[in-house]
Design a protein around this motif. Structure first.
Motif, PDB file in Angstrom:
ATOM      1  N   LYS A   8       0.828  -1.315   0.354  1.00  0.00           N
ATOM      2  CA  LYS A   8      -0.250   0.094  -0.207  1.00  0.00           C
ATOM      3  C   LYS A   8       0.929   1.100   0.330  1.00  0.00           C
ATOM      4  N   SER A   9       0.306   1.949  -0.729  1.00  0.00           N
ATOM      5  CA  SER A   9       0.890   3.536  -0.740  1.00  0.00           C
ATOM      6  C   SER A   9       1.814   3.773   1.113  1.00  0.00           C
ATOM      7  N   LYS A  10       2.959   3.988   0.947  1.00  0.00           N
ATOM      8  CA  LYS A  10       3.439   4.248   2.047  1.00  0.00           C
ATOM      9  C   LYS A  10       4.149   3.215   2.974  1.00  0.00           C
ATOM     10  N   GLY A  11       3.745   1.833   2.401  1.00  0.00           N
ATOM     11  CA  GLY A  11       3.594   0.194   3.748  1.00  0.00           C
ATOM     12  C   GLY A  11       5.350   0.301   3.399  1.00  0.00           C
ATOM     13  N   LEU A  12       5.959  -0.649   3.462  1.00  0.00           N
ATOM     14  CA  LEU A  12       6.976  -0.867   3.813  1.00  0.00           C
ATOM     15  C   LEU A  12       6.817  -2.648   4.023  1.00  0.00           C
ATOM     16  N   ARG A  13       7.789  -3.642   2.402  1.00  0.00           N
ATOM     17  CA  ARG A  13       7.963  -4.189   3.147  1.00  0.00           C
ATOM     18  C   ARG A  13       9.145  -4.810   3.923  1.00  0.00           C
ATOM     19  N   ALA A  14       9.456  -5.128   5.062  1.00  0.00           N
ATOM     20  CA  ALA A  14      10.559  -4.956   6.171  1.00  0.00           C
ATOM     21  C   ALA A  14      12.081  -5.743   5.896  1.00  0.00           C
ATOM     22  N   PRO A  15      13.044  -4.553   5.906  1.00  0.00           N
ATOM     23  CA  PRO A  15      14.087  -4.999   5.827  1.00  0.00           C
ATOM     24  C   PRO A  15      14.007  -6.464   6.339  1.00  0.00           C
ATOM     25  N   HIS A  16      15.240  -7.459   5.394  1.00  0.00           N
ATOM     26  CA  HIS A  16      14.942  -9.320   5.800  1.00  0.00           C
ATOM     27  C   HIS A  16      15.993  -9.523   4.517  1.00  0.00           C
ATOM     28  N   TRP A  17      16.484 -10.958   4.641  1.00  0.00           N
ATOM     29  CA  TRP A  17      17.225 -11.582   4.015  1.00  0.00           C
ATOM     30  C   TRP A  17      16.509 -12.894   3.675  1.00  0.00           C
ATOM     31  N   HIS A  18      16.737 -13.934   2.912  1.00  0.00           N
ATOM     32  CA  HIS A  18      16.810 -14.990   2.179  1.00  0.00           C
ATOM     33  C   HIS A  18      17.673 -15.854   2.007  1.00  0.00           C
ATOM     34  N   PHE A  19      17.740 -17.320   2.955  1.00  0.00           N
ATOM     35  CA  PHE A  19      19.132 -18.077   2.778  1.00  0.00           C
ATOM     36  C   PHE A  19      19.459 -18.626   2.361  1.00  0.00           C
ATOM     37  N   ASN A  20      18.568 -18.952   1.456  1.00  0.00           N
ATOM     38  CA  ASN A  20      18.192 -20.206   0.306  1.00  0.00           C
ATOM     39  C   ASN A  20      18.151 -19.932  -1.014  1.00  0.00           C
ATOM     40  N   ALA A  21      17.778 -18.488  -1.419  1.00  0.00           N
ATOM     41  CA  ALA A  21      17.353 -18.423  -2.864  1.00  0.00           C
ATOM     42  C   ALA A  21      18.726 -16.802  -3.392  1.00  0.00           C
ATOM     43  N   ARG A  55      21.414 -13.869  -3.037  1.00  0.00           N
ATOM     44  CA  ARG A  55      21.052 -14.419  -1.772  1.00  0.00           C
ATOM     45  C   ARG A  55      22.009 -13.644  -0.231  1.00  0.00           C
ATOM     46  N   ASN A  56      20.623 -13.955   0.625  1.00  0.00           N
ATOM     47  CA  ASN A  56      21.491 -13.733   1.914  1.00  0.00           C
ATOM     48  C   ASN A  56      22.018 -11.903   2.130  1.00  0.00           C
ATOM     49  N   THR A  57      21.473 -10.378   0.927  1.00  0.00           N
ATOM     50  CA  THR A  57      21.651  -9.672   1.118  1.00  0.00           C
ATOM     51  C   THR A  57      20.185  -9.109   1.679  1.00  0.00           C
ATOM     52  N   VAL A  58      20.487  -7.961   3.237  1.00  0.00           N
ATOM     53  CA  VAL A  58      19.458  -7.548   3.885  1.00  0.00           C
ATOM     54  C   VAL A  58      18.520  -6.632   2.542  1.00  0.00           C
ATOM     55  N   HIS A  59      17.297  -6.676   2.793  1.00  0.00           N
ATOM     56  CA  HIS A  59      17.009  -5.509   1.813  1.00  0.00           C
ATOM     57  C   HIS A  59      15.485  -5.332   2.161  1.00  0.00           C
ATOM     58  N   TRP A  60      15.032  -4.195   1.884  1.00  0.00           N
ATOM     59  CA  TRP A  60      13.911  -3.557   2.017  1.00  0.00           C
ATOM     60  C   TRP A  60      13.746  -2.742   0.613  1.00  0.00           C
ATOM     61  N   ILE A  61      11.627  -3.104   0.220  1.00  0.00           N
ATOM     62  CA  ILE A  61      10.690  -1.950  -0.514  1.00  0.00           C
ATOM     63  C   ILE A  61       9.740  -1.050  -0.225  1.00  0.00           C
ATOM     64  N   LYS A  62      10.145   0.037  -0.403  1.00  0.00           N
ATOM     65  CA  LYS A  62       9.793   0.815   0.418  1.00  0.00           C
ATOM     66  C   LYS A  62       8.352   1.605  -1.295  1.00  0.00           C
ATOM     67  N   GLY A  88      24.566  -5.501   1.544  1.00  0.00           N
ATOM     68  CA  GLY A  88      26.181  -6.685   1.356  1.00  0.00           C
ATOM     69  C   GLY A  88      26.870  -6.593   2.298  1.00  0.00           C
ATOM     70  N   PRO A  89      28.023  -7.725   2.543  1.00  0.00           N
ATOM     71  CA  PRO A  89      28.330  -8.097   3.395  1.00  0.00           C
ATOM     72  C   PRO A  89      29.009  -7.428   4.076  1.00  0.00           C
ATOM     73  N   ASP A  90      29.948  -7.374   5.333  1.00  0.00           N
ATOM     74  CA  ASP A  90      31.024  -6.217   5.933  1.00  0.00           C
ATOM     75  C   ASP A  90      31.176  -5.147   5.904  1.00  0.00           C
ATOM     76  N   ASP A  91      32.180  -4.758   4.924  1.00  0.00           N
ATOM     77  CA  ASP A  91      31.778  -3.421   4.740  1.00  0.00           C
ATOM     78  C   ASP A  91      31.110  -2.652   3.644  1.00  0.00           C
ATOM     79  N   SER A  92      30.513  -3.007   2.680  1.00  0.00           N
ATOM     80  CA  SER A  92      30.344  -3.176   1.215  1.00  0.00           C
ATOM     81  C   SER A  92      29.161  -1.917   1.382  1.00  0.00           C
ATOM     82  N   VAL A  93      29.027  -0.991   0.086  1.00  0.00           N
ATOM     83  CA  VAL A  93      28.541  -0.186   0.939  1.00  0.00           C
ATOM     84  C   VAL A  93      26.695  -0.275   0.210  1.00  0.00           C
TER      85      VAL A  93
END
Length: 396
Positions: A89-102, A140-147, A119-124
């Motif tokens: 929805k407008s102003k909604g957020l897919r919460a920050p998350h990551w996928h172990f296997n995909a 896989r395993n990158t933390v990501h969100w969608i607002k 991304g990993p470690d000190d990546s921007v």
């Protein structure tokens, strides 16, 4: 040249109407056909909805026999693909998350969103804006969100590179599952563990989040765009890419090309990003004009999964021991195992439009029926079909 970008709103309204009418109803009663197509169930959250075409380890978690048959099919064929739709929805957020296997690949059908990738470690940290017709990619395993940063709902069509049950962890679930003293030592807030204890877990799942008091919580939101050399690792402008016409329709591709052939500088960044990560996908939009045909063909190196955005079609599938023919319409998901010959014929007055995913991050390898007939020696065909050799000159 025909384009889909101007009718997205009409398509979305149609999808909403169809979803409400068909919720909980499978496409077909014949179990033989279920393995190739399914209509999706809806899971509701405070900030939107998610639909799944996926495998579940616990058969009791399937909501219908059709959903179970499809899930088992993509798992049995080792498809390396799971499909979902994400409505925010407008102003909604897919919460920050990551996928172990995909890895995750997505296509934005409608709306405007701001995306973040860590991304990993000190990546921007990479952040970017995405609009309808564009593609997102999360390794896989990158933390990501969608607002959702626009006034209308966002609708994403998502593909994940696993045929097993998708394993996901949201940041809020990780936080509340961590002992308070451990979280305090890791995050080092002012007030220490007492500040950590002020966080309260919500009763509802916040996978797609939209607090009723959002305006009180957030006073200053900025939506920064990272430099292109970072963004295009996780983004592709599919609607702005080259069109590849064929008799009866048009393809557009988000894919790896050997040596970057035919790609501009930023498209090469995306191509190389796909190729360097394991088990990525090739994405495409396929438009078949009314009464047009995507002729019989098969793929050497990929399973294929697709979602019907608009139009309707007749589909034919041939694999060892199984032949199937069925109809598809808006909101249906289709699946063709690797090596399976299949065709799609548009049968509506309007064009058929699909988003397709192929389970390869390498260059897709395809063979069409007209090619293998033309390349087979005519005396071989004459012997096979009990026809005069000269008759095969009738084929162009």
């Amino acid at each position: 040249m025909r384009k889909y970008r101007n009718d997205c709103e009409k398509q979305l309204k149609y999808i909403e109407r169809e979803s409400s009418l068909r919720k909980g109803i499978g496409c077909f009663s014949d179990p033989q056909l279920i393995q190739f197509s399914i209509t999706l169930q809806v899971y509701t959250y405070p900030g939107g909805e998610i639909q799944w075409a996926r495998f579940r380890n616990d058969v009791n978690e399937y909501l219908s026999d059709e959903e179970m048959a499809f899930g088992k099919s993509i798992n049995n064929h080792r498809s390396k693909m799971t499909f979902g739709t994400l409505r925010i929805k407008s102003k909604g957020l897919r919460a920050p998350h990551w996928h172990f296997n995909a890895n995750e690949h997505g296509y934005l059908l409608q709306g405007t969103a701001w995306v973040g990738v860590i991304g990993p470690d000190d990546s921007v940290v990479t952040t970017y804006n995405v609009t309808a017709g564009q593609v997102i990619f999360f390794p896989r395993n990158t933390v990501h969100w969608i607002k959702n940063v626009g006034p209308d709902d966002c609708l994403f069509l998502l593909f994940f590179t696993t045929h097993e049950e998708l394993q996901t962890l949201d940041v809020d679930d990780a936080f509340f599952s961590t002992p308070e003293d451990i979280a305090a030592r890791a995050l080092q807030p002012q007030g220490g563990v007492n500040f950590i204890r002020t966080f309260k877990k919500q009763a509802e799942d916040q996978a797609v989040n939209l607090p009723s008091n959002l305006n009180e919580l957030v006073q200053n939101a900025t939506y920064v765009q990272s430099p292109d050399n970072l963004v295009w690792q996780y983004f592709y402008d599919l609607k702005g890419s080259a069109e590849y016409p064929f008799p009866g329709g048009i393809f557009q591709w988000a894919r790896y090309r050997i040596n970057g052939t035919g790609l501009n500088e930023t498209e090469r960044i995306f191509s190389e990003s796909l190729n360097k990560h394991e088990n990525t996908l090739t994405l495409a939009t396929l438009r078949i004009f009314s009464n047009g045909l995507g002729q019989p063909h098969f793929h050497f190196n990929a399973n294929e999964m697709g979602y019907v955005i608009s139009g309707c079609a007749q589909v034919g599938v041939i694999l060892s021991g199984v032949t199937a023919s069925f109809n598809i319409g808006i909101g249906d998901v289709i699946f063709f195992p690797v090596g399976t010959q299949h065709y799609i014929k548009s049968v509506c007055d309007e064009d058929l439009l699909l988003i397709l995913a192929y389970s390869t991050g390498n260059q897709l390898e395809t063979l069409r029926m007209n090619d293998y007939f033309r390349r087979t020696a005519d005396h071989i065909l004459a012997q096979l079909f009990f026809k005069q050799q000269a008759e095969f000159k009738n084929f162009p």
